[in-house]
Each structure stands twice: as structure tokens, then as C-alpha cells.
Design a protein around this motif. Structure first.
Motif, mmCIF file in Angstrom:
data_model
loop_
_atom_site.group_PDB
_atom_site.id
_atom_site.type_symbol
_atom_site.label_atom_id
_atom_site.label_comp_id
_atom_site.label_asym_id
_atom_site.label_seq_id
_atom_site.Cartn_x
_atom_site.Cartn_y
_atom_site.Cartn_z
ATOM 1 N N HIS A 69 0.835 -1.205 0.000
ATOM 2 C CA HIS A 69 0.000 0.000 0.000
ATOM 3 C C HIS A 69 0.870 1.256 0.000
ATOM 4 O O HIS A 69 0.614 2.196 -0.753
ATOM 5 C CB HIS A 69 -0.927 0.004 1.213
ATOM 6 N N GLU A 70 1.897 1.274 0.849
ATOM 7 C CA GLU A 70 2.768 2.452 0.927
ATOM 8 C C GLU A 70 3.585 2.620 -0.352
ATOM 9 O O GLU A 70 3.854 3.748 -0.775
ATOM 10 C CB GLU A 70 3.677 2.364 2.156
ATOM 11 N N LEU A 78 4.392 10.455 -6.586
ATOM 12 C CA LEU A 78 5.445 10.818 -7.542
ATOM 13 C C LEU A 78 4.880 11.042 -8.941
ATOM 14 O O LEU A 78 5.381 11.879 -9.689
ATOM 15 C CB LEU A 78 6.516 9.724 -7.601
ATOM 16 N N ALA A 79 3.825 10.308 -9.302
ATOM 17 C CA ALA A 79 3.223 10.435 -10.629
ATOM 18 C C ALA A 79 2.265 11.619 -10.716
ATOM 19 O O ALA A 79 1.683 11.870 -11.763
ATOM 20 C CB ALA A 79 2.482 9.141 -10.984
ATOM 21 N N GLY A 80 2.082 12.335 -9.602
ATOM 22 C CA GLY A 80 1.196 13.483 -9.607
ATOM 23 C C GLY A 80 -0.270 13.126 -9.441
ATOM 24 O O GLY A 80 -1.151 13.949 -9.683
ATOM 25 N N LEU A 81 -0.554 11.897 -9.026
ATOM 26 C CA LEU A 81 -1.934 11.465 -8.804
ATOM 27 C C LEU A 81 -2.327 11.719 -7.351
ATOM 28 O O LEU A 81 -1.482 12.035 -6.511
ATOM 29 C CB LEU A 81 -2.066 9.971 -9.141
ATOM 30 N N SER A 82 -3.596 11.558 -7.042
ATOM 31 C CA SER A 82 -4.059 11.813 -5.682
ATOM 32 C C SER A 82 -3.519 10.756 -4.717
ATOM 33 O O SER A 82 -3.350 9.593 -5.079
ATOM 34 C CB SER A 82 -5.582 11.834 -5.634
ATOM 35 N N ASP A 83 -3.268 11.192 -3.507
ATOM 36 C CA ASP A 83 -2.771 10.306 -2.455
ATOM 37 C C ASP A 83 -3.956 9.552 -1.858
ATOM 38 O O ASP A 83 -4.887 10.175 -1.348
ATOM 39 C CB ASP A 83 -2.087 11.148 -1.382
ATOM 40 N N PRO A 84 -3.951 8.204 -1.901
ATOM 41 C CA PRO A 84 -5.066 7.455 -1.328
ATOM 42 C C PRO A 84 -5.108 7.503 0.193
ATOM 43 O O PRO A 84 -6.058 7.048 0.801
ATOM 44 C CB PRO A 84 -4.836 6.028 -1.824
ATOM 45 N N GLY A 85 -4.088 8.048 0.805
ATOM 46 C CA GLY A 85 -4.055 8.146 2.266
ATOM 47 C C GLY A 85 -3.340 6.967 2.894
ATOM 48 O O GLY A 85 -3.052 5.973 2.241
ATOM 49 N N PRO A 86 -3.058 7.108 4.181
ATOM 50 C CA PRO A 86 -2.331 6.047 4.868
ATOM 51 C C PRO A 86 -3.149 4.782 5.024
ATOM 52 O O PRO A 86 -4.361 4.779 4.806
ATOM 53 C CB PRO A 86 -2.009 6.666 6.232
ATOM 54 N N TRP A 87 -2.460 3.720 5.389
ATOM 55 C CA TRP A 87 -3.081 2.430 5.660
ATOM 56 C C TRP A 87 -4.178 2.640 6.689
ATOM 57 O O TRP A 87 -4.182 3.631 7.399
ATOM 58 C CB TRP A 87 -2.000 1.478 6.163
ATOM 59 N N HIS A 88 -5.064 1.708 6.816
ATOM 60 C CA HIS A 88 -6.231 1.839 7.687
ATOM 61 C C HIS A 88 -5.880 2.517 9.005
ATOM 62 O O HIS A 88 -5.022 2.047 9.733
ATOM 63 C CB HIS A 88 -6.819 0.456 7.998
#
Length: 168
Positions: A69-70, A78-88
């Protein structure tokens, strides 16, 4: 393949990221950088030999879902996409419960009695000691004390990769 994505390798210049710190040690290079508002910590086995391709290498253990996940999260930033956020994340209720358990452990280590701890931490006054055995505060105190003892016995390590656990 989604529109706009190719299989060409993406070049990453670590030094171009903000607030990069590289610490070289005999066992490798530790890199700490900020990207997408998140501080990332990387470790490389060898010195950078120049312009080469690198791959992520993960240990295959119980924490592989967390590491994967990390890794995906770092790639997305790095690709400029949205950050899905940290693990649960741990729920606020569970976090508060663990904090209370540690406070119970501290008070027990200081020699404070069960009723006094329950009254101060749980906010439920006990007028008479005879009433103590019938109160829900006593059961809640005992559960917190049990959790504190498990954490002291090594269960605190389960919090590192929450919700993954070292227990089977």
C-alpha cells in the motif's frame, strides 16, 4: 492501459524532491524526503552507481499488504496522482481506549488503587467500596487493565502495522 500511461520507465531524481536528507552508512543509504506533503523514508542497499533502474524489494511477511500500500501510495504521489491516504487508521474510539489503558498502567505502576483510577479516568465516582463490585466502571477498568498488560507484554508492536497483527 489507461490513457496517458506508458510502460517507459519514470526517472526519479531523489535530490529534486523537497527537503531531502541522505545519510550514508556502511549498510546502505537512508533517504528521507517530503513529497505530496508526506515524509517518506527509503533505504537503499548500495551507493548510487549512477543512472540505473531501481525496483522496490519487499520482505514477504505479514506486513506485505502494508508495504505494498505504501509503495503504491508513493508511486501515485510521484506520478502526480491523488494520495489514497495512509493504511487503515485506527478509529478514534480504539485510539482513546489504548490511551486510557496506558494511563491505567501508569497509575498502577505508581501504586494507585483500582477505584481511584476508575474514578479519575472513567469519571464515575464510587461512593462506597461495597458498590464497586456492581459497577460497570469496574468491568471497564478490568478490560483496560487487561489491555495495558497485553501491550506491556509486547502487544504494543501490533499498533505499528494496525490493523495487521502479529497474532494469528
Amino acid at each position: 492501459m489507461p490513457l496517458g500511461q506508458t510502460l517507459t520507465p519514470r526517472r526519479l531524481d531523489i535530490h529534486a524532491l523537497s527537503t531531502v536528507r541522505c545519510i550514508e552508512t556502511p549498510d546502505g543509504i537512508y533517504v528521507s524526503c517530503v513529497c505530496g506533503g508526506v515524509t517518506w523514508q527509503l533505504w537503499m542497499e548500495r551507493r548510487w552507481p549512477g543512472q540505473h533502474h531501481y525496483a522496490f524489494d519487499h520482505a514477504y511477511d505479514r506486513f506485505i499488504p502494508l508495504r505494498a500500500h505504501e509503495t503504491i501510495r508513493f508511486w501515485r504521489v510521484l506520478a502526480g496522482l491523488s494520495d489514497p491516504g495512509p493504511w487503515h487508521r485506527m478509529s478514534r474510539q480504539s485510539l482513546d481506549r489504548h490511551i486510557l489503558a496506558l494511563r491505567v498502567a501508569d497509575a498502577r505502576a505508581a501504586g494507585v488503587g483500582e477505584r481511584v483510577i476508575a474514578e479519575s479516568l472513567l469519571g464515575q465516582p464510587v461512593a462506597r467500596s461495597a458498590d464497586w463490585s456492581d459497577l460497570s466502571a469496574r468491568a471497564q477498568f478490568r478490560r483496560l487493565d487487561s489491555l495495558a498488560n497485553r501491550m506491556i507484554a509486547g502487544g504494543y508492536r501490533d499498533l505499528i502495522g494496525y490493523p495487521l497483527s502479529r497474532r494469528v
